[in-house]
Design an enzyme around this catalytic site. Structure first.
Site, PDB file in Angstrom:
ATOM      1  CG  HIS A 137      -1.941  -1.025   0.899  1.00  0.00           C
ATOM      2  ND1 HIS A 137      -3.181  -0.586   0.359  1.00  0.00           N
ATOM      3  CD2 HIS A 137      -2.190  -2.241   1.433  1.00  0.00           C
ATOM      4  CE1 HIS A 137      -4.014  -1.766   0.331  1.00  0.00           C
ATOM      5  NE2 HIS A 137      -3.591  -2.637   1.093  1.00  0.00           N
ATOM      6  CG  ASP A 141      -0.552   5.231   0.076  1.00  0.00           C
ATOM      7  OD1 ASP A 141      -1.906   4.856  -0.379  1.00  0.00           O
ATOM      8  OD2 ASP A 141      -0.327   4.907   1.412  1.00  0.00           O
ATOM      9  CD  GLU A 167      -8.993   2.413  -7.170  1.00  0.00           C
ATOM     10  OE1 GLU A 167      -9.544   1.406  -7.920  1.00  0.00           O
ATOM     11  OE2 GLU A 167      -8.945   2.524  -6.033  1.00  0.00           O
TER      12      GLU A 167
END
Length: 262
Positions: A137, A141, A167
């Site tokens: 993750h 990011d 997203e």
């Protein structure tokens, strides 16, 4: 040069302090003036100096301190408003602030007789779940930050961009025609496709699918969002990494319908 008198400016602090202090001095002189005829010249001079210095020192200091504190509160309130409207990860508007600003623009167009145009783009990162699953993750990011920066880099000062999903990003382009909006959408797609993203030295190409719709005249946010979302579904169904664009509520425009990269 126009003096800035906004709540967060030093101009307001100085202006209110100066005007308020002058008012205090004028009141002091007015009240004391009734005693001047009965005083000696030396006593009048001392009274006048007192009427000048006392409001200047006490009243001026009090007003300056008060306005300084009010300015600090105004700055804190402004910063909190920005934080509340901003997505903490990508530094663009969050979904609520984005939709509110777009709705405000569309509401204004409905009240005006002059025809206004614009476009809405919905940008979705392709295969983003695979990035999170394969790289973690944190890398996901980083990818979202890069995508947000790329989007902002292709926009004008008055354009609005926000993160409207995990997203997914929304871009509102006020005052553009369908051809211009398609060009902006395609430039965003190309810029993201050309970016280098290699977390941990492992190349990971990024791409986005973009659905867009333009309008001319009165329309609601729900209508243009629904139309743009349908075009996004078309772009993703046709293989992703492409722009699907279509005007809504207008006559056919000369803009291309779908741009696909093979």
């Amino acid at each position: 040069m126009k003096l800035d008198l906004s709540p967060t400016s030093w101009g307001r602090v100085i202006a209110v302090t100066a005007v308020g202090t002058a008012f205090f001095i004028a009141v002091a002189f007015f009240v004391d003036s009734f005693n001047f005829p009965y005083l000696s010249p030396e006593a009048v001079w001392r009274a006048q100096m007192t009427d000048l210095m006392l409001p200047l020192v006490l009243g001026g200091s009090f007003l300056f301190f008060l306005m300084w504190k009010i300015r600090q509160l105004a700055i804190a309130q402004r910063d909190l408003s920005v934080i509340a409207a901003t997505d903490s990860l990508t530094a663009v508007l969050n979904r609520g602030a984005f939709s509110m600003l777009v709705e405000a623009y569309l509401e204004q167009t409905r009240k005006q007789e002059q025809t206004r145009s614009g476009a809405l783009l919905i940008i979705d990162a392709d295969h983003f779940k695979l990035i999170n699953d394969r790289l973690g993750h944190d890398c996901g990011d980083q990818a979202l930050k890069l995508i947000a920066q790329a989007i902002k880099g292709q926009l004008r000062g008055g354009d609005i961009v926000g993160r409207i999903g995990g997203e997914e990003f929304g871009v509102f382009l006020p005052g553009v025609d369908p051809s211009q909006s398609w060009v902006v959408a395609e430039s965003i797609r190309r810029r993201i496709r050309e970016m280098e993203f290699s977390p941990g030295g492992r190349p990971c190409p990024l791409s986005v699918s973009i659905g867009g719709t333009s309008f001319t005249g009165p329309i609601t946010y729900e209508e243009i969002f629904s139309a743009a979302d349908k075009r996004l579904y078309t772009a993703k169904s046709n293989g992703r990494d492409q722009v699907s664009f279509d005007p809504v509520g207008t006559s056919p425009a000369p803009a291309p319908g779908v741009a696909t990269v093979h």
